[in-house]
Write a protein that holds these residues in place. Structure first.
Motif, PDB file in Angstrom:
ATOM      1  N   PHE A  77       3.288 -18.771   2.179  1.00 51.02           N
ATOM      2  CA  PHE A  77       2.493 -17.639   2.648  1.00 51.02           C
ATOM      3  C   PHE A  77       3.371 -16.626   3.391  1.00 51.02           C
ATOM      4  CE2 PHE A  77      -1.055 -20.520   1.882  1.00 51.02           C
ATOM      5  CZ  PHE A  77      -2.009 -19.639   1.369  1.00 51.02           C
ATOM      6  N   LEU A  78       4.389 -17.120   4.105  1.00 54.52           N
ATOM      7  CA  LEU A  78       5.323 -16.210   4.787  1.00 54.52           C
ATOM      8  C   LEU A  78       6.028 -15.327   3.762  1.00 54.52           C
ATOM      9  CD1 LEU A  78       6.732 -15.452   7.511  1.00 54.52           C
ATOM     10  CD2 LEU A  78       8.493 -17.134   6.889  1.00 54.52           C
ATOM     11  N   ALA A  79       6.529 -15.945   2.681  1.00 51.55           N
ATOM     12  CA  ALA A  79       7.203 -15.184   1.634  1.00 51.55           C
ATOM     13  C   ALA A  79       6.250 -14.192   0.975  1.00 51.55           C
ATOM     14  CB  ALA A  79       7.799 -16.128   0.593  1.00 51.55           C
ATOM     15  N   LEU A  80       5.011 -14.622   0.724  1.00 52.14           N
ATOM     16  CA  LEU A  80       4.021 -13.733   0.126  1.00 52.14           C
ATOM     17  C   LEU A  80       3.750 -12.530   1.030  1.00 52.14           C
ATOM     18  CD1 LEU A  80       1.913 -13.078  -2.061  1.00 52.14           C
ATOM     19  CD2 LEU A  80       0.288 -14.533  -0.794  1.00 52.14           C
ATOM     20  N   GLY A  81       3.665 -12.781   2.340  1.00 46.43           N
ATOM     21  CA  GLY A  81       3.454 -11.680   3.272  1.00 46.43           C
ATOM     22  C   GLY A  81       4.574 -10.655   3.202  1.00 46.43           C
ATOM     23  N   PHE A  82       5.815 -11.125   3.127  1.00 43.52           N
ATOM     24  CA  PHE A  82       6.948 -10.201   3.021  1.00 43.52           C
ATOM     25  C   PHE A  82       6.917  -9.431   1.707  1.00 43.52           C
ATOM     26  CE2 PHE A  82       9.049 -12.911   6.312  1.00 43.52           C
ATOM     27  CZ  PHE A  82       9.351 -11.897   7.209  1.00 43.52           C
ATOM     28  N   VAL A  83       6.593 -10.106   0.613  1.00 43.55           N
ATOM     29  CA  VAL A  83       6.546  -9.436  -0.697  1.00 43.55           C
ATOM     30  C   VAL A  83       5.499  -8.325  -0.694  1.00 43.55           C
ATOM     31  CG1 VAL A  83       5.958  -9.724  -3.130  1.00 43.55           C
ATOM     32  CG2 VAL A  83       7.439 -11.390  -2.009  1.00 43.55           C
ATOM     33  N   LEU A  84       4.286  -8.628  -0.202  1.00 45.51           N
ATOM     34  CA  LEU A  84       3.224  -7.619  -0.171  1.00 45.51           C
ATOM     35  C   LEU A  84       3.576  -6.478   0.769  1.00 45.51           C
ATOM     36  CD1 LEU A  84       0.040  -9.892  -0.114  1.00 45.51           C
ATOM     37  CD2 LEU A  84       0.908  -8.541  -2.036  1.00 45.51           C
ATOM     38  N   ALA A  85       4.090  -6.812   1.953  1.00 42.30           N
ATOM     39  CA  ALA A  85       4.420  -5.772   2.932  1.00 42.30           C
ATOM     40  C   ALA A  85       5.495  -4.825   2.401  1.00 42.30           C
ATOM     41  CB  ALA A  85       4.879  -6.412   4.246  1.00 42.30           C
ATOM     42  N   MET A  86       6.525  -5.402   1.783  1.00 47.21           N
ATOM     43  CA  MET A  86       7.608  -4.567   1.270  1.00 47.21           C
ATOM     44  C   MET A  86       7.196  -3.782   0.034  1.00 47.21           C
ATOM     45  SD  MET A  86      10.145  -4.856   3.360  1.00 47.21           S
ATOM     46  CE  MET A  86       8.852  -4.879   4.601  1.00 47.21           C
ATOM     47  N   SER A  87       6.256  -4.322  -0.740  1.00 46.22           N
ATOM     48  CA  SER A  87       5.751  -3.588  -1.905  1.00 46.22           C
ATOM     49  C   SER A  87       5.070  -2.302  -1.457  1.00 46.22           C
ATOM     50  CB  SER A  87       4.760  -4.459  -2.689  1.00 46.22           C
ATOM     51  OG  SER A  87       5.386  -5.605  -3.209  1.00 46.22           O
ATOM     52  N   PHE A  88       4.174  -2.423  -0.489  1.00 44.98           N
ATOM     53  CA  PHE A  88       3.464  -1.248  -0.001  1.00 44.98           C
ATOM     54  C   PHE A  88       4.393  -0.323   0.778  1.00 44.98           C
ATOM     55  CE2 PHE A  88      -0.185  -4.479   0.142  1.00 44.98           C
ATOM     56  CZ  PHE A  88      -0.573  -4.191  -1.145  1.00 44.98           C
ATOM     57  N   ASP A  89       5.318  -0.924   1.536  1.00 41.01           N
ATOM     58  CA  ASP A  89       6.228  -0.111   2.345  1.00 41.01           C
ATOM     59  C   ASP A  89       7.156   0.736   1.482  1.00 41.01           C
ATOM     60  OD1 ASP A  89       7.544   0.427   5.088  1.00 41.01           O
ATOM     61  OD2 ASP A  89       9.228  -0.253   3.857  1.00 41.01           O
ATOM     62  N   ALA A  90       7.519   0.229   0.300  1.00 41.27           N
ATOM     63  CA  ALA A  90       8.414   0.990  -0.581  1.00 41.27           C
ATOM     64  C   ALA A  90       7.806   2.337  -0.933  1.00 41.27           C
ATOM     65  CB  ALA A  90       8.699   0.193  -1.848  1.00 41.27           C
ATOM     66  N   ILE A  91       6.513   2.351  -1.229  1.00 31.86           N
ATOM     67  CA  ILE A  91       5.855   3.609  -1.575  1.00 31.86           C
ATOM     68  C   ILE A  91       5.680   4.478  -0.335  1.00 31.86           C
ATOM     69  CG2 ILE A  91       3.743   4.631  -2.512  1.00 31.86           C
ATOM     70  CD1 ILE A  91       3.498   2.187  -4.301  1.00 31.86           C
ATOM     71  N   THR A  92       5.317   3.858   0.797  1.00 33.49           N
ATOM     72  CA  THR A  92       5.220   4.620   2.046  1.00 33.49           C
ATOM     73  C   THR A  92       6.536   5.300   2.365  1.00 33.49           C
ATOM     74  OG1 THR A  92       3.585   3.083   2.940  1.00 33.49           O
ATOM     75  CG2 THR A  92       4.740   4.466   4.510  1.00 33.49           C
ATOM     76  N   ASP A  93       7.626   4.557   2.235  1.00 33.06           N
ATOM     77  CA  ASP A  93       8.948   5.069   2.595  1.00 33.06           C
ATOM     78  C   ASP A  93       9.308   6.295   1.765  1.00 33.06           C
ATOM     79  OD1 ASP A  93      11.363   5.101   3.946  1.00 33.06           O
ATOM     80  OD2 ASP A  93      12.345   3.780   2.512  1.00 33.06           O
ATOM     81  N   ILE A  94       9.142   6.190   0.453  1.00 35.05           N
ATOM     82  CA  ILE A  94       9.482   7.305  -0.426  1.00 35.05           C
ATOM     83  C   ILE A  94       8.539   8.479  -0.188  1.00 35.05           C
ATOM     84  CG2 ILE A  94       9.595   8.044  -2.839  1.00 35.05           C
ATOM     85  CD1 ILE A  94      10.422   5.110  -3.483  1.00 35.05           C
ATOM     86  N   ALA A  95       7.245   8.199  -0.037  1.00 31.92           N
ATOM     87  CA  ALA A  95       6.258   9.269   0.131  1.00 31.92           C
ATOM     88  C   ALA A  95       6.433  10.008   1.451  1.00 31.92           C
ATOM     89  CB  ALA A  95       4.848   8.695   0.032  1.00 31.92           C
TER      90      ALA A  95
END
Length: 427
Positions: A103-121
């Protein structure tokens, strides 16, 4: 002598709104970092397992980051930044309450997935505002990200020191940061993300001289931050340039990860530091980076992005080398601070340079370099964690001076245009 350009009220309001988006992006995730030692103890995992969990996160970022350009085209960069910031904050909660490594790994994957778009946008929207200002302000946006990171680090360190439950901190952050993000939305720029670019090439009249590029006016306007006027590189040349720019972010991201993932653990394992003191390694890196970014625009105007990057790489190399050769709590804080100062202007510089590469289409350049940035955050944590378990964190962090060498090698891809060059007029 050119008159000082004064941006309109909408641009000023949007600048503060974008600054808040960057701040929220920094504080929401970085509040987790000082709790890593506690998470490691509760889950009973090793440094390698923590590094692998953190390193898996950018896999989601690499995949989702490629969607940033079409998403921004569909809903606009401002809307994309806020929506995906709220989604990222929601995913952060899973990291706080994870009952197992999976679940820790899943949390990082989801957080970084959404953050990637936030960062670029958020960077794309910041470029819109910068064009309204007609001068460099992008470093200040990243300064607010670092300010948020420092605030987050302090929040996390205080919560760790006073044994605030992880779940309480996670829920509190989600509700607070989400509410602020929603309230901030009306103050961002409206309309197409290409609106400011259209203005730059469609207003060659004397009354709008500062809005016209040099090839239309025959000269460079004093207070205009012009887009690159270099000859077309072609698609292969553009890809090569974006690759080199992306490698700068690979090493810059790996340097930042040294403080964010490993700073608190290094202080704890090496010096038996208290939870609050352990958090100071990350706070030192982000605090120095924050100062470097708030001061970065005049420095870049004076030296250019390339020279600024190279000087910063030397500072990072020397500071971290001293820390590793003579390890004490004091030299550790100084070393992490030197690393933060050294890479302070790199993300703003590379995002701006990538945004100016338009041979592949509007929004593609900034998406590609943002995608590259995730590679550093993907590769560094498991490598450092593996070396830390094999040797110690002190020896594993010897990679950080090597990151500085990598920045020196690829920094030639950055432009070295100074403010004087922008204001010079042809003979």
């Amino acid at each position: 002598m050119p008159e000082t350009f004064v941006p309109d009220r909408e641009a000023v309001r949007a600048r503060w709104a974008v600054s808040l988006v960057f701040l929220l992006n920094g504080v929401s995730f970085c509040a987790i970092l000082p709790r890593y030692p506690e998470i490691v103890r509760q889950l009973g995992i090793t440094n390698t397992e923590l590094g692998l969990a953190v390193g898996l996160g950018p896999l989601g970022g690499l995949a989702f980051g490629l969607l940033a350009a079409p998403i921004m085209k569909k809903i606009g960069s401002g809307t994309a930044a806020l929506i995906f910031q709220i989604l990222a904050s929601s995913a952060h909660l899973l990291i706080y309450v994870a009952p197992s490594w999976g679940f820790l790994a899943l949390g990082f994957v989801l957080a970084m997935s959404f953050d990637a778009i936030t960062d670029i946008a958020q960077n794309a929207h910041g470029m819109r505002v910068e064009r309204r200002y007609r001068r460099s302000i992008i470093n200040s946006f990243h300064g607010f990200w670092s300010l948020g990171a420092v605030l987050g680090g302090v929040i996390g360190a205080v919560c760790a020191q006073f044994s605030i439950p992880l779940a309480w901190q996670g829920w509190g952050g989600l509700l607070l940061f989400g509410a602020i993000a929603i309230a901030n939305f009306p103050f961002l720029l409206k309309g197409s993300d290409a609106a400011e670019r259209v203005k730059e090439v469609s207003s060659p009249s004397a009354s709008s001289a500062n809005e016209a590029p040099a090839d239309l006016m025959g000269e460079t306007s004093g207070n205009t931050l012009l887009e690159s006027t270099s000859p077309s590189r072609g698609k292969l040349g553009a890809l090569a340039l974006l690759g080199a720019l992306g490698m700068v972010l690979v090493f810059a991201g790996s340097t930042e990860d040294a403080g964010s993932t490993w700073g608190a653990l290094f202080m704890t394992h090496t010096f038996n530091a208290s939870p609050f003191v352990a958090g100071l390694a990350f706070v030192a890196l982000q605090g120095a980076q924050m100062l470097g970014r708030f001061l970065g625009d005049p420095i870049v105007d004076a030296w250019g992005d390339r020279t600024t990057a190279r000087v910063g790489a030397v500072i990072s190399f020397v500071g971290m080398s001293v820390m590793l050769l003579w390890p004490t709590a004091v030299t550790a804080v100084i070393g992490f601070a030197a690393a933060g100062w050294g890479v302070a202007t790199l993300f703003p510089a590379v995002f701006r340079a990538g945004d100016n590469v338009e041979e592949l289409g509007h929004g593609v350049g900034i998406t590609v370099v943002g995608w590259f940035a995730r590679i550093g955050f993907l590769a560094a944590p498991p490598i450092v964690g593996w070396l830390a378990d094999l040797f110690t964190l002190r020896y594993a962090l010897a990679l950080v001076p090597l990151y500085a060498v990598g920045i020196l090698v690829f920094s030639g891809a950055l432009e070295n245009t100074t403010k004087a060059d922008k204001q010079a007029t042809p003979a």
